[in-house]
Design an enzyme around this catalytic site. Structure first.
Site, short mmCIF file in Angstrom:
data_model
loop_
_atom_site.label_atom_id
_atom_site.label_comp_id
_atom_site.label_asym_id
_atom_site.label_seq_id
_atom_site.Cartn_x
_atom_site.Cartn_y
_atom_site.Cartn_z
N LYS A 243 -3.02 -1.80 15.05
CA LYS A 243 -1.84 -2.57 15.48
C LYS A 243 -0.61 -1.67 15.57
O LYS A 243 0.12 -1.70 16.56
CB LYS A 243 -1.57 -3.70 14.48
CG LYS A 243 -0.31 -4.53 14.79
CD LYS A 243 0.29 -5.17 13.55
CE LYS A 243 1.80 -5.42 13.76
NZ LYS A 243 2.50 -5.78 12.51
N TYR B 63 3.09 6.87 13.38
CA TYR B 63 2.33 7.64 14.36
C TYR B 63 1.70 8.85 13.69
O TYR B 63 0.50 9.11 13.82
CB TYR B 63 3.23 8.09 15.53
CG TYR B 63 2.54 9.12 16.37
CD1 TYR B 63 1.32 8.81 16.97
CD2 TYR B 63 3.03 10.41 16.52
CE1 TYR B 63 0.64 9.76 17.72
CE2 TYR B 63 2.35 11.35 17.26
CZ TYR B 63 1.15 11.02 17.85
OH TYR B 63 0.46 11.95 18.57
N LEU C 202 6.91 -10.78 8.25
CA LEU C 202 5.98 -11.57 9.06
C LEU C 202 5.00 -10.67 9.82
O LEU C 202 5.23 -9.47 9.96
CB LEU C 202 6.79 -12.44 10.03
CG LEU C 202 7.71 -13.45 9.31
CD1 LEU C 202 8.83 -13.93 10.22
CD2 LEU C 202 6.89 -14.63 8.77
N MET D 23 2.18 -8.71 1.65
CA MET D 23 3.33 -7.86 1.33
C MET D 23 4.51 -8.71 0.84
O MET D 23 5.19 -8.33 -0.11
CB MET D 23 3.77 -7.06 2.57
CG MET D 23 2.78 -6.02 3.04
SD MET D 23 2.48 -4.66 1.86
CE MET D 23 4.01 -3.71 2.03
N LYS E 72 10.09 3.94 11.61
CA LYS E 72 8.76 3.57 11.13
C LYS E 72 7.69 3.89 12.16
O LYS E 72 6.59 4.33 11.81
CB LYS E 72 8.70 2.10 10.74
CG LYS E 72 7.27 1.70 10.36
CD LYS E 72 7.12 0.61 9.34
CE LYS E 72 5.64 0.55 8.93
NZ LYS E 72 5.32 -0.58 8.09
N ASN F 54 7.07 7.60 12.04
CA ASN F 54 6.40 7.91 10.78
C ASN F 54 4.93 7.49 10.81
O ASN F 54 4.02 8.26 10.49
CB ASN F 54 7.12 7.17 9.65
CG ASN F 54 6.55 7.51 8.28
OD1 ASN F 54 6.83 8.56 7.73
ND2 ASN F 54 5.70 6.62 7.77
#
Lengths: 304, 304, 304, 304
Positions: free
Chosen positions: B240, B176, B65, B12, B171, B174
């Site tokens: 994750k 989820y 990261l 990314m 985030k 969202n």
């Protein structure tokens, strides 16, 4: 024109039968509650004394009943439709039942020369009132042609999903997604509230990504997020549908752990007194449990 | 113009840094993999030898990261950004981390006179390549103004969600919904396949009711339903994110039974070898487990 | 005799350190709460001013701390044990932590010539008071021999589970079963109550089949089934342990759907105010939610 | 002595009827498979041509049938027991069925002057072979006295759980704990294996704490932990019982999230081909899914 039979005049059946009357169909109706039948009879339908009479007189008999056991009794019981139906007649069951019941009744009907169509209803009771329902139909092509005019009189969206049984099965899949989305949204918004996020800004984001779902975008802003928990579709009924789904999945050997978890969440909401509220109120049930402020949009819907 | 620092040039970070270079920002970059840094340096950025150098030279330092522990070390470690940043500089962390880490680092930065912004990234790596990312930003108003030009150079949709920490929290909510929708769809379509329903007809129905969700409508028809399981976002990464969500919910005392069930479903998919596939392949994992034919659209997408 | 260090004098650490003093060990102790240290010091232990002093003076340093982050800081922080321990000394961590923390700290200790043993504690605080704890020990054989006399002074049952890390891992597996059994029992007895079954007769049956478990047979009749919900081990702590277990399982790629469902049930019990009660009170939490009478044995325990 | 009727001579019914014959009861038996009836008839029982004959001739009629629907048909169907039973006779249903079926059939029997007892069977088929079954009986006191001699001829442990329906309800609660314990143990031992713990040492610990349960302590060491997955009780049957339990709990408004998660785990094990194995093989199913070595005790049971 041939008479159309209609058995089951509850919250959904009554407006559906009324719409048929208004569009010019001649009905013979029955309900275990004679007042319900009388109300529809005021619209020029004939109120029959029992199911057998309806079956004997009608070419097409529509059933709109609360669950599999009642449909089973009304269709296949000793005083039921099949025992009295004319050869060549057609039964269209519009109830939400388990698909194995549909299959069994359709086979029994076929043995007696009676056609069978399953056409469960999507959308809410308020849509049925306005003749704007959605139907998921399982039928042979010729039978689908027979029932189409009735469906067009009661709704605006008609899906022919496949042969007999396909309507009921499609409804299970559809309702699985719609009902479970409510628990998804309940968890997401309860978390969002607890984390201190602004509801309007959060919805802005969710509506712009693939996180969105139809309940959150279309249904909720007009219901629970405005504090309106009057039932379009109750938590009790959503629990009933989820139960049909989980049972069908287990019978079909499809593991559905999220469905099972969602069903228990609806069971918990029922157990703590939310069963009669709209199924979007799942978020209120979760917030009540966890001591979280309910998510409510600030501005009225038309004041934006 | 002041130098902009960029730490973390993975799948990314690299395209994001490249887009900054192309839009005229002067960058000083670092990655633990020197080849990644060299690649970006080819676009006129300066490759620093370590994080400390980046921190010492840049007015704004972007971090992108892999997880909370790495962000913690890079920002607050003995050789990290805060130990070497100039007063008045600003750290914008764009990684997906747990919100308590964001809060802690922001507080630590404030103690040292350094501003802190969290701006995790929505959408897929392919969007980052084209500069079409979506950002959920937590920042004070003045800090948001400082980072806005950078965000506009890397993406097309920018949400200012609230103060520091609100980006990360938004985030989680969202993702989820987006990630758990995949398990919902997996169960719905596996059941649909097993019940013998026609995929195209079933999707027609679902797309016309509140059963629909963004994954099923937008993402899946171009991915798993065409047999494309090349990862836009892997099952491993989805797992994750779900883990961050479930942990955050438990820390915040919000019971999320469906989230927990979905996380274990992703864990099972990982355990049986699907971790590297696109997260829409959850349906393939479930079908493989239950011996069900995978759902695939018949016609090619452009042949309709 | 060499001094023994003891860091962490909370509800568990205090009686454990006291028992060591009473059995003749010479202790140097520390706690962030000086009153806790003073109390133990009254038993002839020396209260050190900080962790570094304990580390510098003791041959074996015991730690009994609330969670992984605190153990990490106390053992490996800049003013922690490893920074000041003598070569050849030994750290025995008796806290319940995640196993990856144990592995990391043991490796760090080895690099500095310090031995490391993990020996988490089973049973309840009241057992620790009486020196009747159970220990699950991970240690090399020689290190196990070094700590054995201390363990024998604090408890009655000592399991050498394997090399370093095996104690912590065994405790997770053990507590998974003990804690989740409570939710199992809660569901079984809530159902039993709702179905109108007699509690004594039902337990008679369950105790005679493989349906029995240690919580139901040993722990519950003396606690919640008598109406005693004073915590031997709180729902909050059980939730903490379940969280460690679920995280460890997900890190290890072992799908544990029942563990995950149980964790959310504990989360719900915490959210609705039961966090401070004994973990057997999970059945009270479920009965409260569902409006079911709590299961209580009629006769007093000694009147049988 | 009066004749005793016995309907249903499958894997459980056959040895139970045989034990009655051996202990001197005179039986009239029936099964849809004439070979099963013939086999029992060889023990001096009379094989009737149909259920009606059994009902007409016997004072007590025992039923041991596969599920609620079959019991319903055999007891209350047009050619069933109630249609032909003598007034004053007694039906003892020993099948595992849903409690609402029991209640309905008992009420129907009462209307016809026939007594009704539910007495489902605990323990395994091998116990039934040896006349060592356990029975959970729901009956009025007088009816319990009537059936007691039969129960004593077929088993060793008889619990009078309460009035009609209490046997079935107690069996649900009992089997919930026994069956779900297997999934608990599966998760615990799969995790233990993955974490590299020694099986014998781990069991030593678990057997010494409240983490223990009857399945892990009594049933498993003789079955799956020795590699013996020949069914005493299959995963398919365990799934059937869990389904009855989950449905009964949802009907009774008792949220049981762990039961629901366990049921889906059994569904997954069935879907991946383990349905015919012993229910202790749930651990093998989980280990197979996650690529974990199956837990097996090293030493043979008698070599210790």
């Amino acid at each position: 024109m041939d008479l159309t039979g209609f058995v089951g005049l509850g919250r959904m059946g009554r407006p559906m039968a009324s719409n048929l009357c208004r569009k010019g169909f001649r009905l013979v109706v029955h309900d275990i509650d004679p007042r319900a039948a009388a109300e529809v009879a005021a619209l020029q339908a004939r109120a029959a004394g029992n199911v057998a009479e309806v079956a004997a007189e009608a070419g097409i008999i529509v059933t709109m009943l609360p669950n599999s056991a009642v449909v089973d009794a009304v269709v296949a019981g000793p005083e039921g439709i099949l025992a009295h139906a004319r050869p060549g007649s057609l039964i269209m069951d519009m109830s939400t039942v388990d698909p194995l019941t549909t299959d069994r009744l359709a086979a029994e009907a076929a043995r007696r020369g009676v056609a069978y169509v399953d056409a469960p209803v999507g959308r809410l009771a308020s849509h049925a009132d306005r003749g704007e329902s959605l139907f998921m139909v399982g039928a042979e092509a010729a039978d689908f042609a027979r029932v189409r005019p009735l469906l067009e009189a009661m709704g605006t969206t008609i899906y022919h999903c496949g042969p007999v049984g396909a309507g009921t099965r499609t409804k299970l899949v559809n309702n699985y997604l719609a009902v479970t989305s409510c628990q998804l949204n309940a968890e997401a918004l309860a978390l969002s509230q607890r984390l201190g996020l602004d509801l309007e800004r959060t919805l802005d984001v969710l509506y712009g990504t693939t996180a969105v779902n139809g309940q959150l975008k279309i249904a909720w802003p007009a219901k629970v997020l405005r504090g309106d928990v009057e039932p379009g579709f109750t938590i009790d009924l959503a629990h009933k549908d989820l139960s049909l789904i989980v049972e069908a999945a287990n019978a079909a050997r499809v593991p559905m752990p999220v469905a099972a978890a969602a069903r228990e969440a609806f069971s918990a909401a029922r157990a703590s007194g939310f069963g009669g509220q709209d199924f979007s109120a799942m978020v209120d049930a979760l917030c009540a449990l966890a001591g979280i402020e309910k998510p409510r949009l600030k501005a009225p819907p038309d004041a934006a």
